[in-house]
Design a protein around this motif. Structure first.
Motif, PDB file in Angstrom:
ATOM      1  N   MET A  18       0.829  -1.204   0.000  1.00  0.00           N
ATOM      2  CA  MET A  18       0.000   0.000   0.000  1.00  0.00           C
ATOM      3  C   MET A  18       0.864   1.255   0.000  1.00  0.00           C
ATOM      4  SD  MET A  18      -3.198  -1.007   2.484  1.00  0.00           S
ATOM      5  CE  MET A  18      -2.171  -1.330   3.909  1.00  0.00           C
ATOM      6  N   SER A  19       1.976   1.203   0.717  1.00  0.00           N
ATOM      7  CA  SER A  19       2.872   2.355   0.758  1.00  0.00           C
ATOM      8  C   SER A  19       3.481   2.623  -0.608  1.00  0.00           C
ATOM      9  CB  SER A  19       3.978   2.120   1.787  1.00  0.00           C
ATOM     10  OG  SER A  19       3.452   1.870   3.062  1.00  0.00           O
ATOM     11  N   TYR A  20       3.925   1.564  -1.270  1.00  0.00           N
ATOM     12  CA  TYR A  20       4.551   1.744  -2.578  1.00  0.00           C
ATOM     13  C   TYR A  20       3.548   2.203  -3.626  1.00  0.00           C
ATOM     14  CZ  TYR A  20       8.636  -0.620  -0.603  1.00  0.00           C
ATOM     15  OH  TYR A  20       9.715  -0.955   0.162  1.00  0.00           O
ATOM     16  N   ALA A  21       2.291   1.798  -3.480  1.00  0.00           N
ATOM     17  CA  ALA A  21       1.264   2.269  -4.410  1.00  0.00           C
ATOM     18  C   ALA A  21       1.111   3.780  -4.322  1.00  0.00           C
ATOM     19  CB  ALA A  21      -0.061   1.571  -4.142  1.00  0.00           C
ATOM     20  N   LEU A  40      -0.966   5.929  -7.035  1.00  0.00           N
ATOM     21  CA  LEU A  40      -2.122   5.065  -7.241  1.00  0.00           C
ATOM     22  C   LEU A  40      -2.816   4.840  -5.896  1.00  0.00           C
ATOM     23  CD1 LEU A  40      -0.456   2.346  -9.512  1.00  0.00           C
ATOM     24  CD2 LEU A  40      -1.961   4.182 -10.284  1.00  0.00           C
ATOM     25  N   PRO A  41      -4.103   4.498  -5.892  1.00  0.00           N
ATOM     26  CA  PRO A  41      -4.771   4.136  -4.641  1.00  0.00           C
ATOM     27  C   PRO A  41      -4.082   2.950  -3.975  1.00  0.00           C
ATOM     28  CG  PRO A  41      -6.382   4.519  -6.370  1.00  0.00           C
ATOM     29  CD  PRO A  41      -5.039   4.528  -7.038  1.00  0.00           C
ATOM     30  N   PRO A  42      -4.099   2.852  -2.648  1.00  0.00           N
ATOM     31  CA  PRO A  42      -3.355   1.789  -1.946  1.00  0.00           C
ATOM     32  C   PRO A  42      -3.715   0.379  -2.379  1.00  0.00           C
ATOM     33  CG  PRO A  42      -4.065   3.464  -0.400  1.00  0.00           C
ATOM     34  CD  PRO A  42      -4.716   3.790  -1.700  1.00  0.00           C
ATOM     35  N   GLU A  43      -4.994   0.143  -2.754  1.00  0.00           N
ATOM     36  CA  GLU A  43      -5.382  -1.225  -3.098  1.00  0.00           C
ATOM     37  C   GLU A  43      -4.648  -1.759  -4.322  1.00  0.00           C
ATOM     38  OE1 GLU A  43      -8.831   1.433  -4.574  1.00  0.00           O
ATOM     39  OE2 GLU A  43      -7.459   1.314  -2.867  1.00  0.00           O
ATOM     40  N   GLY A 102      -1.528  -1.555  -4.933  1.00  0.00           N
ATOM     41  CA  GLY A 102      -0.332  -2.230  -4.460  1.00  0.00           C
ATOM     42  C   GLY A 102      -0.623  -3.647  -4.015  1.00  0.00           C
ATOM     43  N   LEU A 103      -1.779  -3.856  -3.386  1.00  0.00           N
ATOM     44  CA  LEU A 103      -2.159  -5.202  -2.957  1.00  0.00           C
ATOM     45  C   LEU A 103      -2.488  -6.090  -4.146  1.00  0.00           C
ATOM     46  CD1 LEU A 103      -4.351  -4.360   0.165  1.00  0.00           C
ATOM     47  CD2 LEU A 103      -1.973  -5.101   0.097  1.00  0.00           C
ATOM     48  N   TYR A 104      -3.078  -5.513  -5.203  1.00  0.00           N
ATOM     49  CA  TYR A 104      -3.337  -6.313  -6.408  1.00  0.00           C
ATOM     50  C   TYR A 104      -2.020  -6.874  -6.954  1.00  0.00           C
ATOM     51  CZ  TYR A 104      -7.806  -3.743  -6.440  1.00  0.00           C
ATOM     52  OH  TYR A 104      -9.010  -3.193  -6.114  1.00  0.00           O
ATOM     53  N   SER A 105      -1.022  -6.006  -7.052  1.00  0.00           N
ATOM     54  CA  SER A 105       0.278  -6.438  -7.578  1.00  0.00           C
ATOM     55  C   SER A 105       0.928  -7.466  -6.666  1.00  0.00           C
ATOM     56  CB  SER A 105       1.206  -5.226  -7.734  1.00  0.00           C
ATOM     57  OG  SER A 105       0.670  -4.285  -8.635  1.00  0.00           O
ATOM     58  N   ALA A 106       0.804  -7.270  -5.347  1.00  0.00           N
ATOM     59  CA  ALA A 106       1.406  -8.203  -4.396  1.00  0.00           C
ATOM     60  C   ALA A 106       0.746  -9.567  -4.467  1.00  0.00           C
ATOM     61  CB  ALA A 106       1.303  -7.633  -2.984  1.00  0.00           C
ATOM     62  N   PHE A 107      -0.584  -9.597  -4.574  1.00  0.00           N
ATOM     63  CA  PHE A 107      -1.312 -10.857  -4.630  1.00  0.00           C
ATOM     64  C   PHE A 107      -0.909 -11.681  -5.848  1.00  0.00           C
ATOM     65  CE2 PHE A 107      -5.039 -12.784  -6.754  1.00  0.00           C
ATOM     66  CZ  PHE A 107      -5.192 -13.892  -5.935  1.00  0.00           C
ATOM     67  N   VAL A 108      -0.917 -11.062  -7.027  1.00  0.00           N
ATOM     68  CA  VAL A 108      -0.589 -11.790  -8.258  1.00  0.00           C
ATOM     69  C   VAL A 108       0.867 -12.248  -8.246  1.00  0.00           C
ATOM     70  CG1 VAL A 108      -0.453 -11.634 -10.769  1.00  0.00           C
ATOM     71  CG2 VAL A 108      -2.332 -10.539  -9.549  1.00  0.00           C
ATOM     72  N   GLY A 109       1.777 -11.367  -7.787  1.00  0.00           N
ATOM     73  CA  GLY A 109       3.194 -11.714  -7.808  1.00  0.00           C
ATOM     74  C   GLY A 109       3.532 -12.900  -6.937  1.00  0.00           C
ATOM     75  N   THR A 110       3.025 -12.934  -5.731  1.00  0.00           N
ATOM     76  CA  THR A 110       3.373 -14.024  -4.807  1.00  0.00           C
ATOM     77  C   THR A 110       2.757 -15.352  -5.234  1.00  0.00           C
ATOM     78  OG1 THR A 110       1.506 -13.318  -3.430  1.00  0.00           O
ATOM     79  CG2 THR A 110       3.698 -12.518  -2.823  1.00  0.00           C
TER      80      THR A 110
END
Length: 752
Positions: free
Chosen positions: A82-85, A90-93, A95-103
């Motif tokens: 969220m911080s990097y987003a 970009l909105p914080p969510e 960042g979570l989209y990118s994190a979810f797909v990547g992991t």
């Protein structure tokens, strides 16, 4: 026979211990690259999914380590993403989209157990600068998420293509100091851009050049808001927990693992506390839960066209940062990664991620280090981290609104501080290679005073310039001999060849004996290709003209018949001729090819030109001996240039010039008449009674008998040149001994 040799020009010659040279065509060489296309295809497909190599052996012990590491990284991944987003505007969510797909995706293609893919600071800052660029060129035409998603889609396909085509070796062209330089500059850039958010200062562009942001921040300190209470307290708490846990771990080693996990959860703890404080301070609306932006990405050709100038920098960061991180942790933890496969993983992550609204993601240094320290056993740990991110998206989305911007800035500043190169490492760059230290410094300064994009381009261009400079200006040495006695035994002695000049490596108290007068020994320190062949030509030819005897007496040649570039004195000087006669007569040059892995047409032509110029100087043939040629392609190339044999008694294997417009060379008799100094004769060797790979004296030569001037090692080549010196200069024994002694002294002085 000579005609047959001319027809066979351009074919590969291989050595076999039980036969004369066997000639195979280039077609056979191409066929050997893929002897079994079916097995090659199966191997290629298998390598695309490394998970099948370890998933069948998965066990409870691995599961325990993966659960601990997955939970630990997941707890850090949520606040960091969220911080990097927010860095990417970009909105914080997102960042979570990118994190979810990547992991989730990475474990299918990973060759590294430690790397954690997701949003990273440097890529996020680059995305923000690209968004700013598009907004400036096309104001209000596309939203920030649309720009970021389209960028991820195309860059993902580019990196995927590089991986599938197995072109990952291009990453190796970029040295570590160049990567460290732009990473350090980027970390300083990110920190500077987050300080205004930490303090609640507004009113200027935080995506401008770093020095502008620092100046404007200092000017705006008087406008600090209550956000600083959240930001400064959060930043202080993060460092306090980290420092306290590190000190307690050193004091109480038995509690080190517990303290490590307490320290690892500090980011999540600070975000939760600050979010709760923010909610208590001011509360209102709620937010929609979950993956709100799942669907087919809107890939706009017009937007892609506008993004085209920024594709290179985004792609370079994606692949460079990830490969650097994965290689580092592989080296630390004792395994090797496949760069091509890692690029495939990055490519798939970013292309598939666009369906979930993800922006560009790559490997994260801080999370990878945390994952490794948590005891991760396999890439499957990323699945649990992805589940934690997914739970956060569906269960904690309403809380995202209450996360204070200053708190996220504190997490970012704390995270990117580790990307700054430590002073000890910078000093190591200076100690090892001062040129690379300047590359690091240039990357940092350009990134700070210009942009990350320019910093990357400067680091890449200066690295390429240094590589070309080193290749084009190789070091080479004329060698002498040192007698080495093993364990003080005179019976177990051997010759080693070292530079004649003092190089601060050889003990200065050791006397290096020059080769016999009439022999020169030269060692290459780089591969021999077109960028550097002229340097070799100049060094060797100039050394020959300065230290060996000219074959023609210029006093007997009319001035009009002398070459314009070397006419000598006008009327010819007796003193000049006497000085020339005092020098040794050059008979052989020994070239050490132990460090040469490649040659090309230009370099072989330069070798031919050097030989021709040397023989014009000496006015007689000079033997060229080659040591340690193990590549059949180098051997073939040198034979094509007329090297490897005595041209006075053997038929040439080439038309005199390999790179000339025309040739006036004459093909001579093919029958060899000389004695091979290695085997004692030209007769067909008999291997009766000997096993393959074992050669007895008098039976066969290790190298092929039709090229007696190619030798297995340098000692053998020098010995052959010395034997040839005795055969070619029988008059030396009856000539003036005083002249020989003077020759020796002259050679000592000039060589040293």
């Amino acid at each position: 026979m000579a005609t047959e040799r001319a027809k066979n020009f351009g074919k590969k010659i291989l050595a076999y211990p039980n036969d004369q040279p066997s000639v195979v065509s280039s077609k056979d060489w191409v066929h050997n690259l893929a002897r079994d296309p079916k097995n090659f295809l199966v191997l290629y497909i298998t390598r695309l999914f490394p998970i099948f190599g370890w998933i069948t052996r998965y066990n409870v012990g691995w599961l325990t380590g993966d659960i601990i590491a997955g939970l630990t990284v997941g707890m850090v991944l949520v606040p960091q993403s969220m911080s990097y987003a927010t860095i990417a505007t970009l909105p914080p969510e997102y960042g979570l989209y990118s994190a979810f797909v990547g992991t989730i995706t990475y474990c299918l293609f990973a060759t590294s157990k430690d790397v954690s893919i997701g949003p990273v600071a440097v890529m996020s800052l680059t995305v923000s600068q690209i968004i700013k660029y598009i907004d400036h060129k096309h104001p209000n035409e596309w939203s920030n998420p649309e720009i970021a998603i389209n960028l991820a889609f195309i860059c993902g396909f580019i990196v995927l293509g590089i991986g599938l085509l197995r072109l990952g070796w291009i990453v190796e062209l970029i040295p570590v100091p160049a990567v460290a330089g732009f990473m350090t500059g980027s970390a300083i850039n990110i920190t500077a851009s987050q300080v205004p958010g930490l303090m609640g200062i507004t009113g200027f562009d935080t995506r401008a050049a770093t020095y502008h942001v620092i100046i404007n921040t200092l000017k705006g300190l008087g406008r600090t808001k209550k956000d600083a209470a959240f930001g400064l307290v959060g930043l202080f708490t993060l460092y306090a927990i980290r420092i306290t846990c590190d000190r307690l771990a050193r004091r109480y080693p038995r509690r080190a693992r517990l303290l490590f996990f307490i320290s690892a959860f500090r980011s999540a703890f600070v975000i939760v506390v600050l979010t709760l404080a923010s909610w208590l301070y001011t509360r209102h609306r709620r937010s929609k839960k979950g993956l709100k932006h799942v669907g087919t990405p809107n890939i706009d050709p017009k937007l892609l066209s506008a993004l085209a100038p920024k594709f290179p920098v985004a792609t370079i960061i994606l692949l460079l940062e990830h490969i650097a991180i994965s290689k580092s942790f592989g080296r630390i933890n004792g395994y090797k990664i496949d760069p091509n496969q890692e690029l495939v993983a990055i490519g798939v992550t970013n292309t598939v991620g666009t369906v979930f609204g993800a922006y560009p993601a790559t490997g994260s240094f801080s999370r990878s280090a945390l994952k490794a320290k948590s005891g991760v056993r396999t890439p499957a740990a990323g699945i649990l981290s992805g589940i934690i991110v997914l739970v956060s998206l569906y269960g904690l989305t309403p809380a995202f609104y209450w996360i204070p911007t200053a708190g996220l800035s504190a997490v970012i500043i704390h995270a990117v501080a580790d990307l700054v190169t430590k002073p000890s490492q910078v000093y190591a760059y200076w100690r090892i290679s001062p040129f690379e230290f300047f590359i690091w410094a240039a990357a940092v300064l350009v990134t700070i005073f210009s942009s990350i994009e320019n910093g990357i381009y400067v680091s890449l261009s200066t690295s390429a310039a240094l590589l070309i400079f080193r290749l084009a200006h190789p070091r080479g040495h004329f060698l002498g001999r040192v007698r080495v006695h093993a364990n003080g035994s005179t019976s177990d002695a051997r010759d080693v060849f070292v530079p004649l000049i003092d190089n601060n490596v050889i003990n200065p108290q050791i006397r290096v004996e020059p080769p016999q007068p009439g022999i020169l020994i030269y060692r290459f320190e780089e591969t021999f290709l077109y960028p550097n062949c002229s340097i070799f030509n100049s060094e060797v030819v100039d050394h020959v003209k300065a230290n060996t005897r000219r074959g023609k007496d210029l006093r007997l040649i009319p001035l009009s018949d002398r070459p314009w570039n070397d006419p000598g004195s006008r009327h010819g000087s007796t003193a000049e001729w006497e000085e020339n006669v005092a020098r040794p007569v050059l008979r052989a040059i020994v070239l050490d090819f132990s460090t040469v892995s490649q040659v090309d047409t230009t370099s072989v032509q330069a070798l031919i030109d050097a030989r021709d110029e040397i023989e014009r100087w000496t006015n007689h043939s000079v033997e060229f001996h080659f040591a340690s040629i193990l590549s059949p392609w180098i051997r073939r190339s040198l034979i094509a240039g007329g090297f490897g044999y005595d041209r006075r008694i053997q038929s040439p294997h080439r038309l005199h010039d390999v790179a000339a417009i025309a040739s006036d060379g004459n093909l001579q008799s093919d029958k060899p008449t000389a004695t091979d100094i290695e085997t004692g004769g030209w007769e067909e060797p008999s291997l009766t009674g000997s096993s393959y790979g074992e050669i007895h004296h008098g039976e066969a030569s290790v190298v092929q008998v039709d090229t007696p001037f190619f030798h297995l090692d340098l000692a053998e080549a020098v010995a052959a040149a010395e034997i040839g010196l005795l055969k070619l200069s029988p008059q030396s024994s009856t000539s003036s001994s005083h002249s020989v002694e003077n020759d020796d002294v002259k050679h000592n002085d000039s060589s040293a």
